[in-house]
Write an enzyme that holds these catalytic residues in place. Sequence first.
Site, PDB file in Angstrom:
ATOM      1  N   ASP A  20     -11.422   2.946   3.804  1.00 40.23           N
ATOM      2  CA  ASP A  20     -11.847   1.543   3.781  1.00 40.23           C
ATOM      3  C   ASP A  20     -13.363   1.432   3.594  1.00 40.23           C
ATOM      4  O   ASP A  20     -13.862   0.355   3.252  1.00 40.23           O
ATOM      5  CB  ASP A  20     -11.516   0.878   5.128  1.00 40.23           C
ATOM      6  N   GLN A  65      -5.070  -1.354   9.491  1.00 40.77           N
ATOM      7  CA  GLN A  65      -5.027  -2.708   8.928  1.00 40.77           C
ATOM      8  C   GLN A  65      -5.699  -3.703   9.890  1.00 40.77           C
ATOM      9  O   GLN A  65      -5.401  -3.730  11.079  1.00 40.77           O
ATOM     10  CB  GLN A  65      -3.562  -3.105   8.664  1.00 40.77           C
ATOM     11  N   LYS A 107       0.847  -1.201   0.000  1.00 36.77           N
ATOM     12  CA  LYS A 107       0.000   0.000   0.000  1.00 36.77           C
ATOM     13  C   LYS A 107       0.876   1.243   0.000  1.00 36.77           C
ATOM     14  O   LYS A 107       0.646   2.174  -0.769  1.00 36.77           O
ATOM     15  CB  LYS A 107      -0.921   0.008   1.226  1.00 36.77           C
TER      16      LYS A 107
END
Length: 314
Positions: free
Chosen positions: A132, A109, A65
């Site tokens: 997200d 995460q 990422k």
Amino acid sequence: MIGATTLKEEDLSATIIDGKAFAANLRGKIAQQVERLKADHGLTPGLAVVLVGETPASQVYVRSKGKQTVEAGMQSFEHKMPASTSQAELLQKVDELNNDPAVHGILVQLPLPDQIDEQAIINAIDPAKDVDGFHVINAGRLMTGGKGEAAPLVPCTPLGCLMLLKDHLGSLSGKTAVVVGRSNIVGKPMGQLLLAESCTVTTAHSRTQDLPAVCRGADILVAAVGRPEMIRGDWIKPGATVIDVGINRVEGEPGPDGKPKGKLVGDVATQEAMEVAGAITPVPGGVGPMTIACLLANTVTAACRQAGVSVPEV
Ligand code: GUN
């Protein structure tokens, strides 16, 4: 031929949906958008990724990422915290990032260590920075069809699946879609996205009765269960479009040293499925690369909304 271990080329009929190439193209477009934002508005989108603990798979994802964020011309902020981090410490980090004007997107995460309540962390993120799309506000906006100011940030993996489906099929309207898996990250938002495209949607799961028969009714089959090759060729309707979200590491054939090599397989038995499906995403190289590309796209969207500018065309 279903169940055969060796297949001839001519037995395999499905089109391979090349997610790797699609994602590379998307990242190129995003890099151009970022260049325009910098030149026209002095705006450099910034993405903060928080990793708690040292789970190897999570470390790999977070590294990719960061790398792809920088390659797209954006700012990447990586925050690594020990596995012993308390919920209060992580909430404090989220608060700091919520208040940092250089950070337009925040990703914590998952999974998080057991002492931390994941929902509490997700819902502490500013919904405008929730790239997200997991915050209840974004989940609610997706469910209620929010538009304009109230448009949701959409979870990256299902957004990537939808892009591949629309690219391959055009309109999805009226199609029968079956999503196998009901996670908050993939299954549930995927169902909502397909419903918004006017599909007739079934969300199937581990308790679904006669799952093979349910899957056989699908024009569009999305597999997101996390069970290696669970979906067999004879579960698939001839000509169906199959999206395989699974990334499962299994033991492969022995290498030259006689030791089995690890390999990645999806939730679909690809070789079997290719004899029946019209099109299928491979593993690796299908859905996987789309997730990070969509994360970058969400970061640009979030940055533009926060700065009050429209997302530039490329
Ligand atoms: N872990 C596995 N997939 C994801 C994802 O899409 N976002 C976050 N934050 N964690 C994950």
